[in-house]
Design an enzyme around this catalytic site. Structure first.
Site, PDB file in Angstrom:
ATOM      1  N   SER A 107      73.971  11.348  80.170  1.00 27.00           N
ATOM      2  CA  SER A 107      74.162  10.300  81.169  1.00 27.00           C
ATOM      3  C   SER A 107      74.949   9.114  80.616  1.00 27.00           C
ATOM      4  O   SER A 107      76.111   9.234  80.276  1.00 27.00           O
ATOM      5  CB  SER A 107      72.792   9.867  81.709  1.00 27.00           C
ATOM      6  OG  SER A 107      72.926   9.069  82.844  1.00 27.00           O
ATOM      7  N   ASP A 246      78.655   6.032  85.679  1.00 28.22           N
ATOM      8  CA  ASP A 246      78.324   6.295  84.283  1.00 28.22           C
ATOM      9  C   ASP A 246      78.847   7.675  83.900  1.00 28.22           C
ATOM     10  O   ASP A 246      79.571   8.314  84.663  1.00 28.22           O
ATOM     11  CB  ASP A 246      76.824   6.153  84.027  1.00 28.22           C
ATOM     12  CG  ASP A 246      75.997   7.206  84.739  1.00 28.22           C
ATOM     13  OD1 ASP A 246      76.489   7.792  85.714  1.00 28.22           O
ATOM     14  OD2 ASP A 246      74.846   7.445  84.323  1.00 28.22           O
ATOM     15  N   ASP A 248      77.786  10.702  83.691  1.00 33.57           N
ATOM     16  CA  ASP A 248      77.597  11.889  84.537  1.00 33.57           C
ATOM     17  C   ASP A 248      77.635  11.549  86.019  1.00 33.57           C
ATOM     18  O   ASP A 248      77.330  12.389  86.863  1.00 33.57           O
ATOM     19  CB  ASP A 248      76.308  12.629  84.175  1.00 33.57           C
ATOM     20  CG  ASP A 248      75.047  11.854  84.524  1.00 33.57           C
ATOM     21  OD1 ASP A 248      75.104  10.611  84.600  1.00 33.57           O
ATOM     22  OD2 ASP A 248      73.987  12.484  84.695  1.00 33.57           O
ATOM     23  N   ASP A 250      75.899   9.726  88.113  1.00 32.78           N
ATOM     24  CA  ASP A 250      74.746   9.674  89.018  1.00 32.78           C
ATOM     25  C   ASP A 250      74.264   8.246  89.242  1.00 32.78           C
ATOM     26  O   ASP A 250      73.316   8.029  89.986  1.00 32.78           O
ATOM     27  CB  ASP A 250      73.605  10.566  88.530  1.00 32.78           C
ATOM     28  CG  ASP A 250      72.960  10.087  87.240  1.00 32.78           C
ATOM     29  OD1 ASP A 250      73.510   9.172  86.582  1.00 32.78           O
ATOM     30  OD2 ASP A 250      71.902  10.639  86.869  1.00 32.78           O
TER      31      ASP A 250
END
Length: 450
Positions: A107, A246, A248, A250
């Site tokens: 992440s 960010d 990834d 999400d």
């Protein structure tokens, strides 16, 4: 029963150190595959299939191969999509009617960390009991499926295009983004080849930053956790607003034309305020970290608010239990369950932009009804599993802090679910008082943890 490997967002750690090693990840894939085979309700002769996506970390290639080998050894089919946002994996798992989706990502963490997280066939995070079942098999010996029963591996070639069209479908058909100049920061992460296309195809004039991943620069001074680059780019390009994702994709932060930053609480409020104009909003779920101002602002709209444990999976669980649609975290995970099953930075940004189009005005004007209370968050490094509740000095200082606030704020002390940190958060009406109280409590934690 506590979990040995899984945190609040899957398994995560430093690459090359347990548990983020090729050997462990292969065994994780094998155990997850066996768990799927044991729970599968597929017709006899059919076998479950999983989708594996990743972000742009260099280590993702190594871990993808290990995970693929583990699933294949268990007899599970594997579909590969390469670098793709976490919410894209959740969507495609559901759209392609696969049995699970797996994301290789840490992440918002630096490139030297990585992790593995799972989605169910419905595109939601796995329940705790399923993660426990996977954990139970990780340390057991691997027994490879017979050669004729090994899982086959194939690549999904149109994954990017399918997800772009899905994102666009969550924006109202009668609206577009023409006339808006938007800076998009993709954090050199998984959305680098997707997010700019989504907003461009909806009509926006797009300026992209953080779209040159090299395997080592993910989240490095860019993205939702380092919004300074976005603020500067918005001002330099005289843009109407900025969007930061960010690694990834999400989570989401946004910036207005003046360079002011808006977090997940504020963006969630904008979405809910807009939706409440067209249909009743039954309630909103936040977390223990959500700003008190959000709760108070929603109360003025007669919208109930409830707090879940920190972690978007727990917000989703609360929404499901209560039959609500909207929730999120101040970190930028925003949920609109009538649009997607999980937090999605691109989809959330589109919902904010839809509100902007429907209500008119600027982003700053849209969020004018919510002024956040001062909040100070201090992350104190501790040993993983540090038993802070057993330290009298910490519990006493925590109680003293609560007394000192005299009902004008709140204090929260909690262990991070993804990193060896103890988070100290103090919130209240007076910024000076809040900062002093947080630093004083953090000093006690720091001393006790040595």
């Amino acid at each position: 029963m506590t979990r040995k490997y899984f945190g609040t967002d899957g398994v995560r750690g430093r690459v090359g150190q347990s548990p983020i090693t090729p050997d462990f990840v292969m065994r994780l894939g094998y155990s997850a595959g066996k768990a799927l085979l044991g729970r599968s309700e597929m017709p006899a002769g059919d076998r479950p299939a999983v989708l594996i996506g990743k972000d742009t970390r260099l280590s993702g290639y190594m871990l993808e191969s290990a995970l693929e080998a583990g699933f294949s050894a268990a007899g599970v089919e594997v579909c590969l999509v390469g670098p793709l946002p976490t919410p894209a994996v959740a969507y495609l798992t559901r759209a392609l009617r696969l049995q699970a989706g797996i994301v290789i990502s840490a992440s918002h963490n630096p490139y030297y960390d990585n992790g593995i997280k799972f989605f169910s066939a419905q595109g939601t995070k796995l329940p705790d009991e399923v993660e426990r079942a996977i954990e139970a098999g990780i340390d057991q010996p691997m027994v490879c499926a017979p050669p004729a029963d090994l899982g086959r591996v194939r690549r999904i070639e149109d994954a990017r295009g399918r997800y772009i069209e899905f994102c666009k479908s969550t924006f109202p058909n009668d609206l577009d983004l023409r006339g808006l100049k938007i800076v998009i920061d993709c954090a050199h992460g998984a959305a680098y080849h997707i997010a700019p296309s989504v907003f461009h195809e909806l009509g926006a004039d797009v300026v992209s930053i953080g779209v040159q991943p090299n395997g080592l620069n993910i989240n490095d001074a860019v993205g939702a956790t380092a919004p300074k680059a976005l603020c500067e780019a918005v001002l330099a390009n005289r843009a109407d607003l900025g969007i930061a994702l960010d690694g990834d994709a999400d989570r989401l932060q946004m910036v207005d034309a003046e360079g002011n930053l808006y977090d997940g609480d504020q963006l969630l409020y904008a979405i809910v305020r807009s939706r409440a104009r067209s249909a009743p909003v039954k309630g909103v779920a936040g977390t223990l970290m959500s700003n008190l101002a959000l709760e108070h602002a929603l109360a003025k709209l007669n919208i109930p608010f409830a707090r879940a444990a920190v972690g978007d999976r727990y917000v989703v669980e609360m929404l499901s239990e209560k039959g609500w649609l909207f929730g999120g975290e101040n970190s930028g995970h925003i949920l609109a369950l009538d649009r997607h099953t999980t937090g999605d930075g691109i989809v959330a940004a589109l919902q904010v932009l839809a509100a902007l189009r429907e209500l008119g005005g600027s982003l700053k004007e849209l969020l004018g009804g919510l002024v956040l209370y001062p909040q100070k968050l201090i992350n104190v490094p501790v040993m993983r599993g540090f038993p802070w509740k057993e330290h009298p000095a910490i519990t006493s200082a925590l109680a003293d802090t609560e007394v000192s606030l005299q009902g004008r704020g709140r204090v929260l002390l909690r262990a991070s679910g993804t990193e060896p940190l103890l988070r100290v958060m103090v919130e209240g009406e007076d910024a000076v008082e809040v900062t002093y109280a947080a630093e004083k409590l953090a000093a006690v934690v720091r001393e006790s943890a040595q």
